[in-house]
Design a protein around this motif. Structure first.
Motif, PDB file in Angstrom:
ATOM      1  N   UNK A 196       0.840  -1.207   0.000  1.00  0.00           N
ATOM      2  CA  UNK A 196       0.000   0.000   0.000  1.00  0.00           C
ATOM      3  C   UNK A 196       0.874   1.257   0.000  1.00  0.00           C
ATOM      4  N   UNK A 197       1.957   1.234   0.785  1.00  0.00           N
ATOM      5  CA  UNK A 197       2.836   2.410   0.866  1.00  0.00           C
ATOM      6  C   UNK A 197       3.520   2.671  -0.470  1.00  0.00           C
ATOM      7  N   UNK A 198       3.865   1.611  -1.181  1.00  0.00           N
ATOM      8  CA  UNK A 198       4.531   1.774  -2.478  1.00  0.00           C
ATOM      9  C   UNK A 198       3.649   2.584  -3.435  1.00  0.00           C
ATOM     10  N   UNK A 199       2.359   2.332  -3.402  1.00  0.00           N
ATOM     11  CA  UNK A 199       1.435   3.119  -4.230  1.00  0.00           C
ATOM     12  C   UNK A 199       1.207   4.499  -3.635  1.00  0.00           C
ATOM     13  N   UNK A 200       0.964   4.509  -2.320  1.00  0.00           N
ATOM     14  CA  UNK A 200       0.478   5.730  -1.674  1.00  0.00           C
ATOM     15  C   UNK A 200       1.513   6.825  -1.535  1.00  0.00           C
ATOM     16  N   UNK A 201       2.808   6.461  -1.440  1.00  0.00           N
ATOM     17  CA  UNK A 201       3.812   7.485  -1.131  1.00  0.00           C
ATOM     18  C   UNK A 201       4.162   8.317  -2.362  1.00  0.00           C
ATOM     19  N   UNK A 202       3.784   7.858  -3.543  1.00  0.00           N
ATOM     20  CA  UNK A 202       4.267   8.491  -4.786  1.00  0.00           C
ATOM     21  C   UNK A 202       4.039   9.997  -4.824  1.00  0.00           C
ATOM     22  N   UNK A 203       2.986  10.498  -4.151  1.00  0.00           N
ATOM     23  CA  UNK A 203       2.802  11.957  -4.173  1.00  0.00           C
ATOM     24  C   UNK A 203       2.666  12.532  -2.754  1.00  0.00           C
ATOM     25  N   UNK A 204       3.267  11.837  -1.775  1.00  0.00           N
ATOM     26  CA  UNK A 204       3.131  12.313  -0.386  1.00  0.00           C
ATOM     27  C   UNK A 204       4.377  12.987   0.166  1.00  0.00           C
ATOM     28  N   UNK A 205       5.516  12.864  -0.518  1.00  0.00           N
ATOM     29  CA  UNK A 205       6.745  13.468   0.023  1.00  0.00           C
ATOM     30  C   UNK A 205       7.434  12.520   0.985  1.00  0.00           C
ATOM     31  N   UNK A 206       7.772  13.012   2.175  1.00  0.00           N
ATOM     32  CA  UNK A 206       8.411  12.168   3.182  1.00  0.00           C
ATOM     33  C   UNK A 206       7.419  11.957   4.321  1.00  0.00           C
ATOM     34  N   UNK A 207       7.120  10.710   4.622  1.00  0.00           N
ATOM     35  CA  UNK A 207       6.188  10.437   5.725  1.00  0.00           C
ATOM     36  C   UNK A 207       6.637   9.210   6.513  1.00  0.00           C
ATOM     37  N   UNK A 208       6.425   9.287   7.811  1.00  0.00           N
ATOM     38  CA  UNK A 208       6.711   8.166   8.715  1.00  0.00           C
ATOM     39  C   UNK A 208       5.381   7.581   9.186  1.00  0.00           C
TER      40      UNK A 208
END
Ligand SMILES: NC(=O)c1ccc[n+]([C@@H]2O[C@H](COP(=O)([O-])OP(=O)(O)OC[C@H]3O[C@@H](n4cnc5c(N)ncnc54)[C@H](O)[C@@H]3O)[C@@H](O)[C@H]2O)c1
Length: 320
Positions: free
Chosen positions: A212-224
């Motif tokens: 899910x993170x692989x898809x979701x992070x693409x336009x989120x920047x840096x997130x923990x």
């Protein structure tokens, strides 16, 4: 996508690789130990190997799960932790930026949030359970594992700032199948079941979070993100959890005590930390499927508990 998955022979890697392939990714596994999902046997600390792998396979994104972790503290010197967890992460970030990647997934650990004070909990005088979300700090990791993982997290943040690469840092709770190396009471599956209240998830859910993170992070920047089974507790429970956890558990799960008694299991008498995985749900839409209610349902139906327990599990590199 053509993905480089580090740690592909490990417990997480062997569950994650087939899941990624099932949805159409091409996975190139890299691990120091051979395994069914490992194409390249070698170390992330070897920059030449990483560059060769990127060039040779046209890698488009990295999921960096390979690491020395907690059980390795007694097996390896501090310098090996720095080489693998810090230099290895730096090598991958540099190669990813050079290759123009837009995303990077780093498997981190909730363990880096545990200072000596948090660890001491009730015995150290804490009057309420620690509520651990992504804002919790200042962070003071208590061992070389946590120190090198937090250093790697900082490298991820820096590379996002300098180069714009999107990075998801997944601070993952416990999903290991072996017994806890410090706690003996309760042991085995009973301890694991209890941990689904506040600090554990299944390896399948941990793997799915990476997908899910692989898809979701693409336009989120840096997130923990903290990853754990959804806790039933709220911040207002924290004082009572440290004083009398069974009373709080009974409010949420009135059936728990009888089901546990029937199995000969015991509920925790106190809980001194809770990981809040709410941010992953809010930002990524990820929620672990298996939670404490799933375990009670299995007990009620006299099924096996819905998690792996293997006291003999050993990281594959230890069998080399
Ligand atoms: N198991 C848990 O409960 C847990 C909890 C939180 C975070 N994590 C993190 O999850 C990740 C996966 O851990 P796991 O539980 O699957 O452990 P594991 O030991 O089963 O897998 C880790 C893999 O990394 C590989 N590895 C070690 N050094 C390497 C190197 N130099 N280069 C390439 N590969 C190397 C090992 O050979 C192993 O196959 C790790 O980053 C760990 O820190 C694990």
């Amino acid at each position: 996508m053509k993905l480089l998955l580090t740690g592909s022979s490990g417990w997480l890697g062997r569950h994650l690789a087939p899941r990624l392939e099932a949805i159409g990714h091409k996975v190139i596994g890299l691990d120091i130990a051979p395994g069914d999902h490992t194409d390249i046997v070698g170390t992330v600390a070897d920059r030449t190997l990483i560059d060769k792998t990127f060039r040779g396979h046209g890698i488009e994104a990295v999921i960096h799960a390979g690491a020395l972790h907690k059980p390795d503290i007694v097996r390896y010197p501090n310098s090996a932790f720095v080489d693998v967890n810090v230099t290895g992460t730096l090598n991958l970030l540099e190669a990813a930026v050079q290759a123009g990647h837009d995303r990077f997934i780093f498997t981190s650990t909730t363990s880096l949030m545990i200072s000596e004070t948090v660890r001491a909990g009730r015995e150290g005088g804490a009057e309420q359970a620690f509520w651990l979300d992504e804002e919790f700090g200042p962070l003071k990791p208590r061992n070389i594992y946590g120190v090198t993982k937090i250093s790697a997290e900082h490298l991820c943040r820096l590379f996002h700032k300098l180069h714009g690469i999107n990075v998801a840092v997944l601070r993952t709770g416990r999903f290991f199948p072996e017994d806890d190396d410090t706690l003996i009471m309760p042991s085995g599956p009973n301890l694991k079941a209890n941990e689904f209240l506040n600090r554990r998830l299944t390896v399948e859910d941990a793997a799915e979070a990476h997908v899910v993170a692989l898809n979701g992070i693409a336009d989120l920047g840096f997130e923990t993100f903290i990853l754990s089974a959804p806790t039933p507790f709220g911040r207002t429970d924290c004082a009572q959890l440290i004083a009398n956890a069974p009373a709080v558990i009974a409010r949420y799960y009135p059936e728990a005590k009888a089901l546990y008694d029937k199995k000969g299991w015991i509920l925790p008498d106190h809980i001194d930390r809770i990981y809040d995985a709410g941010k992953a749900e809010r930002l990524l839409g990820f929620r672990s499927k298996t939670d404490f209610a799933s375990i009670l349902a299995a007990l009620a139906e006299e099924r096996e508990p819905p998690f792996h327990h293997d006291p003999h599990y050993l990281s594959p590199k230890e069998a080399l």
